[in-house]
Design a protein around this motif. Structure first.
Motif, mmCIF file in Angstrom:
data_model
loop_
_atom_site.group_PDB
_atom_site.id
_atom_site.type_symbol
_atom_site.label_atom_id
_atom_site.label_comp_id
_atom_site.label_asym_id
_atom_site.label_seq_id
_atom_site.Cartn_x
_atom_site.Cartn_y
_atom_site.Cartn_z
ATOM 1 N N PHE A 85 0.727 -1.044 -0.071
ATOM 2 C CA PHE A 85 -0.135 -0.197 -0.148
ATOM 3 C C PHE A 85 0.954 1.226 0.035
ATOM 4 O O PHE A 85 0.512 2.510 -0.188
ATOM 5 C CB PHE A 85 -0.850 -0.034 1.121
ATOM 6 C CG PHE A 85 -1.961 -1.010 1.115
ATOM 7 C CD1 PHE A 85 -3.046 -0.983 0.242
ATOM 8 C CD2 PHE A 85 -2.092 -2.135 2.113
ATOM 9 C CE1 PHE A 85 -3.948 -2.071 0.117
ATOM 10 C CE2 PHE A 85 -2.936 -3.281 1.914
ATOM 11 C CZ PHE A 85 -3.940 -3.027 1.053
ATOM 12 N N ARG A 86 2.134 1.234 0.527
ATOM 13 C CA ARG A 86 3.029 2.117 0.452
ATOM 14 C C ARG A 86 2.868 3.439 1.417
ATOM 15 O O ARG A 86 3.318 3.809 2.360
ATOM 16 C CB ARG A 86 3.393 2.781 -0.839
ATOM 17 C CG ARG A 86 3.829 1.707 -1.705
ATOM 18 C CD ARG A 86 4.054 2.308 -3.470
ATOM 19 N NE ARG A 86 5.075 3.254 -3.217
ATOM 20 C CZ ARG A 86 6.542 3.040 -3.523
ATOM 21 N NH1 ARG A 86 6.839 1.703 -4.096
ATOM 22 N NH2 ARG A 86 7.073 4.033 -3.537
ATOM 23 N N SER A 87 1.561 3.853 1.209
ATOM 24 C CA SER A 87 1.243 5.305 1.874
ATOM 25 C C SER A 87 -0.122 5.006 2.347
ATOM 26 O O SER A 87 -0.932 4.188 2.161
ATOM 27 C CB SER A 87 1.475 6.544 0.882
ATOM 28 O OG SER A 87 0.280 6.476 -0.075
ATOM 29 N N LEU A 88 -0.254 6.140 3.290
ATOM 30 C CA LEU A 88 -1.847 6.297 3.823
ATOM 31 C C LEU A 88 -2.848 6.463 2.623
ATOM 32 O O LEU A 88 -3.931 6.051 2.865
ATOM 33 C CB LEU A 88 -2.012 7.137 4.996
ATOM 34 C CG LEU A 88 -0.995 6.867 6.112
ATOM 35 C CD1 LEU A 88 -1.073 8.060 7.095
ATOM 36 C CD2 LEU A 88 -1.121 5.283 6.724
ATOM 37 N N GLU A 89 -2.513 7.245 1.656
ATOM 38 C CA GLU A 89 -3.433 7.469 0.602
ATOM 39 C C GLU A 89 -3.753 6.212 -0.306
ATOM 40 O O GLU A 89 -4.770 5.740 -0.413
ATOM 41 C CB GLU A 89 -2.685 8.304 -0.346
ATOM 42 C CG GLU A 89 -3.718 8.940 -1.565
ATOM 43 C CD GLU A 89 -5.002 9.474 -1.355
ATOM 44 O OE1 GLU A 89 -5.878 9.082 -1.937
ATOM 45 O OE2 GLU A 89 -5.153 10.145 -0.245
ATOM 46 N N LEU B 126 -3.852 3.059 0.822
ATOM 47 C CA LEU B 126 -4.451 2.450 1.825
ATOM 48 C C LEU B 126 -5.992 2.913 1.608
ATOM 49 O O LEU B 126 -7.062 2.136 1.269
ATOM 50 C CB LEU B 126 -4.249 2.153 3.080
ATOM 51 C CG LEU B 126 -5.038 1.475 4.066
ATOM 52 C CD1 LEU B 126 -5.378 -0.031 3.567
ATOM 53 C CD2 LEU B 126 -4.563 1.465 5.545
ATOM 54 N N LYS B 127 -6.169 4.158 1.701
ATOM 55 C CA LYS B 127 -7.195 4.972 1.692
ATOM 56 C C LYS B 127 -8.115 4.497 0.651
ATOM 57 O O LYS B 127 -9.351 4.363 0.456
ATOM 58 C CB LYS B 127 -7.239 6.282 1.955
ATOM 59 C CG LYS B 127 -8.280 7.347 1.947
ATOM 60 C CD LYS B 127 -7.948 8.769 2.331
ATOM 61 C CE LYS B 127 -9.182 9.706 1.890
ATOM 62 N NZ LYS B 127 -9.484 9.835 0.843
ATOM 63 N N ALA C 55 -12.358 1.618 -2.429
ATOM 64 C CA ALA C 55 -12.759 0.913 -3.896
ATOM 65 C C ALA C 55 -13.682 -0.483 -3.141
ATOM 66 O O ALA C 55 -14.323 -0.885 -4.035
ATOM 67 C CB ALA C 55 -11.853 0.703 -4.564
ATOM 68 N N ARG C 56 -13.647 -0.806 -1.936
ATOM 69 C CA ARG C 56 -14.118 -1.861 -1.479
ATOM 70 C C ARG C 56 -15.299 -1.506 -0.425
ATOM 71 O O ARG C 56 -15.767 -2.243 0.474
ATOM 72 C CB ARG C 56 -13.230 -2.522 -0.797
ATOM 73 C CG ARG C 56 -12.174 -3.471 -1.864
ATOM 74 C CD ARG C 56 -10.918 -3.798 -1.487
ATOM 75 N NE ARG C 56 -10.062 -4.078 -2.612
ATOM 76 C CZ ARG C 56 -9.594 -3.575 -3.743
ATOM 77 N NH1 ARG C 56 -9.773 -2.240 -3.715
ATOM 78 N NH2 ARG C 56 -9.177 -4.217 -4.785
ATOM 79 N N GLY C 57 -15.857 -0.183 -0.345
ATOM 80 C CA GLY C 57 -16.734 0.058 0.269
ATOM 81 C C GLY C 57 -16.628 0.394 1.754
ATOM 82 O O GLY C 57 -17.416 0.278 2.775
ATOM 83 N N GLN C 58 -15.403 0.668 2.061
ATOM 84 C CA GLN C 58 -14.798 1.087 3.394
ATOM 85 C C GLN C 58 -14.060 2.202 3.668
ATOM 86 O O GLN C 58 -13.266 2.830 2.720
ATOM 87 C CB GLN C 58 -13.812 -0.069 4.116
ATOM 88 C CG GLN C 58 -14.453 -1.535 3.903
ATOM 89 C CD GLN C 58 -13.121 -2.295 4.479
ATOM 90 O OE1 GLN C 58 -12.861 -2.315 5.606
ATOM 91 N NE2 GLN C 58 -13.001 -3.385 3.667
ATOM 92 N N LYS C 59 -14.479 3.262 4.793
ATOM 93 C CA LYS C 59 -13.973 4.251 5.006
ATOM 94 C C LYS C 59 -12.587 4.246 5.962
ATOM 95 O O LYS C 59 -12.697 3.647 6.934
ATOM 96 C CB LYS C 59 -15.046 5.371 5.457
ATOM 97 C CG LYS C 59 -14.485 6.754 5.669
ATOM 98 C CD LYS C 59 -15.553 7.706 6.024
ATOM 99 C CE LYS C 59 -16.038 7.467 7.273
ATOM 100 N NZ LYS C 59 -17.162 8.395 8.019
ATOM 101 N N LEU C 60 -11.733 4.738 5.460
ATOM 102 C CA LEU C 60 -10.401 4.915 6.482
ATOM 103 C C LEU C 60 -10.681 6.102 7.466
ATOM 104 O O LEU C 60 -10.853 7.160 7.058
ATOM 105 C CB LEU C 60 -9.214 5.072 5.677
ATOM 106 C CG LEU C 60 -7.863 5.013 6.508
ATOM 107 C CD1 LEU C 60 -7.599 3.548 7.345
ATOM 108 C CD2 LEU C 60 -6.636 5.324 5.574
#
Length: 249
Positions: free
Chosen positions: A57-61, A63-64, A69-74
């Protein structure tokens, strides 16, 4: 100083004060720590390293966006442990019950090996734990785990190597366990020594707390005025919640 400079300073003084006073008030009212308290019994919290294609994922962006894209909010995230030059976790890493990297009990130099170091882990019964690495026992009940070091607080006491007034200051982030079972995730806004950082967790009530990393640290909180979505690191710890519908990519 000639009279023209005096007149100029007199004219600019109200303007400068008007700028500096609100800034000073803002600084005084700002906590030296970015923190989030997660109730792991009710809020999804897990560790992330790579996606389903084996890409970091490298960065928090990164992962966010993947979560969105999978229906989850960070909701909140920060880096969750040290990594080697290949960005693989240094020490134990367990993801969804699978041991990706083994426990590292060797001796060495650097913060990771400042014993006691420790393990933060989540079990299948939605409970969080922190223990010295020497006390960790593998179990099918461990769902997620990351190893780092040093321990900040052990049984309510600061790590014995820490010294008040130490000049060793860095941006630091870590994780602690609150008395009610919640997880305290925190990162310093300014450079801080280990003693003061550990004392923050102890004053919050944590009897166990673990250092995660230093100057590379980043944190993100949904809705906050100041967030960090950059970075390039290994494992990330993230708190999520479901959204109404996933964003298709």
């Amino acid at each position: 100083m000639n009279k023209y400079k005096v007149l100029l300073l007199a004219a600019l003084a109200p303007v400068l004060l008007g700028l500096l006073i609100p800034l000073a008030r803002q600084l005084v009212g700002t906590s030296p720590f970015i923190s989030y308290r997660a109730d792991v019994r009710r809020t999804p919290l897990r560790l992330y390293w790579k996606d389903e294609h084996g890409q970091r994922f490298r960065s928090l962006e990164g992962l966010k966006s993947w979560l969105g894209a999978r229906g989850q909010k960070l909701v909140f995230a920060m880096n969750a442990g040290m990594f080697n030059p290949q960005y693989a976790p240094q020490g134990l890493f367990i993801e969804a019950g699978e041991t990706i990297m083994p426990l590292d009990t060797a001796a060495g130099a650097g913060n990771f090996y400042l014993k006691p170091n420790g393990v933060f882990y989540l079990t299948t019964d939605s409970a969080a734990h922190i223990c010295p690495s020497a006390d960790f026992r593998p179990s099918p009940r461990v769902a997620y785990a990351t190893q780092s070091g040093p321990m900040l607080v052990v049984d309510g006491q600061l790590h014995p190597a820490f010294r008040a007034g130490s000049a060793n200051r860095q941006i630091r982030n870590g994780v602690g366990l609150l008395p009610d079972g919640r997880v305290l995730l925190a990162m310093s806004r300014r450079k801080i020594n280990f003693y003061d950082f550990a004392e923050y967790f102890r004053q919050a009530g944590c009897r166990q707390a673990l250092y995660l990393d230093g100057f590379v640290s980043r944190s993100y909180e949904h809705g906050a005025r100041q967030t960090q979505t950059d970075g390039d690191f290994g494992v990330i710890i993230g708190v999520t919640e479901a959204t109404v519908r996933p964003v298709r990519q």
